[in-house]
Motif scaffolding. Structure first.
Motif, PDB file in Angstrom:
ATOM      1  N   UNK A 111       8.424   2.632  -0.563  1.00 27.99           N
ATOM      2  CA  UNK A 111       7.558   3.200   0.449  1.00 27.99           C
ATOM      3  C   UNK A 111       7.694   2.255   1.394  1.00 27.99           C
ATOM      4  N   UNK A 112       7.533   0.893   1.432  1.00 28.73           N
ATOM      5  CA  UNK A 112       7.942  -0.152   2.347  1.00 28.73           C
ATOM      6  C   UNK A 112       9.103  -0.156   3.149  1.00 28.73           C
ATOM      7  N   UNK A 113      10.209   0.029   2.248  1.00 31.26           N
ATOM      8  CA  UNK A 113      11.494   0.238   2.980  1.00 31.26           C
ATOM      9  C   UNK A 113      11.836   1.405   3.741  1.00 31.26           C
ATOM     10  N   UNK A 114      11.064   2.458   3.486  1.00 30.46           N
ATOM     11  CA  UNK A 114      11.236   3.732   4.257  1.00 30.46           C
ATOM     12  C   UNK A 114      10.218   3.666   5.357  1.00 30.46           C
ATOM     13  N   UNK A 115       9.676   2.335   5.860  1.00 29.98           N
ATOM     14  CA  UNK A 115       8.998   2.262   6.869  1.00 29.98           C
ATOM     15  C   UNK A 115       7.506   2.271   6.903  1.00 29.98           C
ATOM     16  N   UNK A 116       6.856   2.595   5.701  1.00 25.84           N
ATOM     17  CA  UNK A 116       5.345   2.784   5.595  1.00 25.84           C
ATOM     18  C   UNK A 116       4.788   1.238   5.340  1.00 25.84           C
ATOM     19  N   UNK A 117       3.578   1.209   5.719  1.00 21.18           N
ATOM     20  CA  UNK A 117       2.839  -0.234   5.686  1.00 21.18           C
ATOM     21  C   UNK A 117       2.651  -0.277   4.228  1.00 21.18           C
ATOM     22  N   UNK A 118       2.455  -1.281   3.765  1.00 21.73           N
ATOM     23  CA  UNK A 118       2.023  -1.618   2.232  1.00 21.73           C
ATOM     24  C   UNK A 118       0.761  -0.959   1.988  1.00 21.73           C
ATOM     25  N   UNK A 119       0.432  -0.281   1.061  1.00 24.06           N
ATOM     26  CA  UNK A 119      -1.128   0.190   0.846  1.00 24.06           C
ATOM     27  C   UNK A 119      -1.907  -1.118   0.095  1.00 24.06           C
ATOM     28  N   UNK A 120      -1.136  -2.093  -0.363  1.00 24.24           N
ATOM     29  CA  UNK A 120      -1.579  -3.065  -0.970  1.00 24.24           C
ATOM     30  C   UNK A 120      -1.857  -4.316   0.039  1.00 24.24           C
ATOM     31  N   UNK A 121      -2.817  -4.971   0.333  1.00 25.98           N
ATOM     32  CA  UNK A 121      -3.100  -5.945   1.166  1.00 25.98           C
ATOM     33  C   UNK A 121      -2.260  -7.117   0.784  1.00 25.98           C
ATOM     34  N   UNK A 122      -1.044  -7.393   0.874  1.00 26.81           N
ATOM     35  CA  UNK A 122      -0.316  -8.587   0.035  1.00 26.81           C
ATOM     36  C   UNK A 122      -0.662  -9.772   0.536  1.00 26.81           C
ATOM     37  N   UNK A 123      -1.237  -9.777   1.434  1.00 30.39           N
ATOM     38  CA  UNK A 123      -1.442 -11.485   2.092  1.00 30.39           C
ATOM     39  C   UNK A 123      -3.253 -11.821   1.689  1.00 30.39           C
TER      40      UNK A 123
END
Length: 167
Positions: free
Chosen positions: A44-56
């Motif tokens: 998903x992220x490599x396709x340019x979408x933001x992460x749905x999980x707040x990684x930080x």
């Protein structure tokens, strides 16, 4: 060894103050993620979408939860082998991941990436999954429920015991 009571999210200053071997009693939000969830997230992220999980903001917990017994907040929640996620970890660290929880060793590449990006790898003790589940205040299915135990679940934990392994 120090015992430290800490809350997520961790600041850069907090991470830099950690020492390998410190015992942590962790409060905050954990997102479970195993192989299939990592694959979907990175695609998903490599396709340019933001992460749905707040990684930080929270922590990725390498865990496959068991079914919830009647009257309980959650079922057993033991850590799974972290090395299985190593192929995804450098990319996630580059994109904001700061805290991971699992069990076992990490590759040299992942150890380097953790240090490079100012992150931390915590380990939870395997074999005590029923005890760990007692530290869960709330649980909800967060992403991809069709994956069953491999779905992403959001747990809010209090005094969740873990140890600093790599910082």
């Amino acid at each position: 060894m120090k015992v430290r009571k800490l809350s997520l999210p961790f600041s850069s200053e907090m991470i830099s103050s950690l020492i390998q071997g410190d015992k942590i009693l962790l409060d905050g939000t954990l997102y479970t993620a195993r192989d299939l969830a990592h694959t979907r997230l990175v695609e998903l992220m490599r396709a340019g979408q933001p992460s749905p999980i707040p990684l930080d903001e929270g922590a990725l917990f390498y865990c496959g939860p068991s079914p919830v017994p009647p009257g309980k907040v959650c079922g057993a929640i033991g850590p799974t082998t972290s090395a299985r996620m190593d192929r995804f970890t450098p990319f996630l660290l580059e994109n904001g991941l700061k805290v991971m929880i699992g069990k076992g060793d990490r590759s040299q590449e992942v150890c380097h990436a953790i240090r490079k990006h100012g992150a931390v790898y915590l380990v939870a003790t395997g074999g005590i999954s029923a005890l760990l589940s007692r530290r869960v205040v709330s649980r909800e299915t967060f992403l991809w429920p069709e994956l069953g135990a491999e779905a992403v679940y959001r747990y809010v934990v209090q005094d969740f015991p873990c140890y600093v392994a790599i910082v």
